[in-house]
Design a protein around this motif. Structure first.
Motif, PDB file in Angstrom:
ATOM      1  N   GLU A   1       2.940   7.727 -10.162  1.00  0.00           N
ATOM      2  CA  GLU A   1       3.695   6.413 -10.519  1.00  0.00           C
ATOM      3  C   GLU A   1       3.974   6.540 -12.151  1.00  0.00           C
ATOM      4  OE1 GLU A   1       5.938   4.419 -11.205  1.00  0.00           O
ATOM      5  OE2 GLU A   1       5.556   2.839  -9.845  1.00  0.00           O
TER       6      GLU A   1
ATOM      7  N   TYR B   1      -1.177  -0.789  -3.757  1.00  0.00           N
ATOM      8  CA  TYR B   1      -0.147  -0.934  -4.957  1.00  0.00           C
ATOM      9  C   TYR B   1       0.399  -2.247  -5.546  1.00  0.00           C
ATOM     10  CZ  TYR B   1       3.945   0.262  -7.891  1.00  0.00           C
ATOM     11  OH  TYR B   1       4.771   0.283  -8.891  1.00  0.00           O
ATOM     12  N   PRO B   2       0.403  -2.769  -6.728  1.00  0.00           N
ATOM     13  CA  PRO B   2      -0.017  -1.751  -7.855  1.00  0.00           C
ATOM     14  C   PRO B   2      -1.604  -1.596  -7.991  1.00  0.00           C
ATOM     15  CG  PRO B   2       0.663  -3.922  -8.756  1.00  0.00           C
ATOM     16  CD  PRO B   2       0.805  -3.794  -7.237  1.00  0.00           C
TER      17      PRO B   2
ATOM     18  N   ILE C   1       5.864   2.940  -0.595  1.00  0.00           N
ATOM     19  CA  ILE C   1       4.837   1.857  -0.422  1.00  0.00           C
ATOM     20  C   ILE C   1       5.550   1.051   0.762  1.00  0.00           C
ATOM     21  CG2 ILE C   1       4.233   1.734  -2.709  1.00  0.00           C
ATOM     22  CD1 ILE C   1       5.771  -0.874  -3.266  1.00  0.00           C
TER      23      ILE C   1
ATOM     24  N   LYS D   1       0.830  -1.156   0.001  1.00  0.00           N
ATOM     25  CA  LYS D   1       0.124   0.094  -0.109  1.00  0.00           C
ATOM     26  C   LYS D   1       0.939   1.377   0.221  1.00  0.00           C
ATOM     27  CE  LYS D   1      -0.565   0.604   5.070  1.00  0.00           C
ATOM     28  NZ  LYS D   1      -1.270   0.509   5.878  1.00  0.00           N
ATOM     29  N   ALA D   2       0.232   2.326  -0.683  1.00  0.00           N
ATOM     30  CA  ALA D   2       1.086   3.296  -0.364  1.00  0.00           C
ATOM     31  C   ALA D   2       1.053   4.144   0.762  1.00  0.00           C
ATOM     32  CB  ALA D   2       0.392   4.572  -1.448  1.00  0.00           C
TER      33      ALA D   2
ATOM     34  N   TYR E   1      -1.026   7.738  -6.538  1.00  0.00           N
ATOM     35  CA  TYR E   1      -1.592   6.943  -5.610  1.00  0.00           C
ATOM     36  C   TYR E   1      -1.609   7.795  -4.411  1.00  0.00           C
ATOM     37  CZ  TYR E   1      -0.288   2.869  -8.245  1.00  0.00           C
ATOM     38  OH  TYR E   1      -0.511   1.535  -9.165  1.00  0.00           O
TER      39      TYR E   1
END
Length: 65
Positions: free
Chosen positions: A13, A27-28, A54, A6-7, A21
Motif C-alpha cells: 500500500e 485493512y487499514p 480487500i 481484510k486483505a 498487507y
C-alpha cells in the motif's frame, strides 16, 4: 457501525508508506486511514492492476451465534 476490511491478496500500500498487507490482515492497518475512494479502488477491479485486494468482513451479530 464501521465497516471492516481484510486483505484477500498480498499487496504493498503506497498510501501507507509502503506497508505490506498479507492475506487476512485487517485493512487499514492500526494507525492508518483509508478514504472511501481508496476502499472502493481496492475492493473492486477499478485500479491499475484490475484485481481485488480487500473485501469487507461480515460479522455475525452475537445473538445469532
Amino acid at each position: 457501525m464501521t465497516k471492516k476490511y481484510k486483505a484477500v491478496q498480498r499487496f504493498k500500500e503506497e498510501e501507507h508508506d509502503g506497508h505490506i498487507y498479507e492475506v487476512g490482515d485487517p485493512y487499514p492497518a492500526k494507525g492508518k486511514k483509508a478514504t472511501k475512494a481508496r476502499l472502493e479502488e481496492l475492493s473492486t477491479t477499478k485500479n491499475k492492476y484490475k484485481q481485488i485486494f480487500i473485501e469487507e468482513v461480515l460479522e455475525t451479530p452475537k445473538d445469532e451465534e
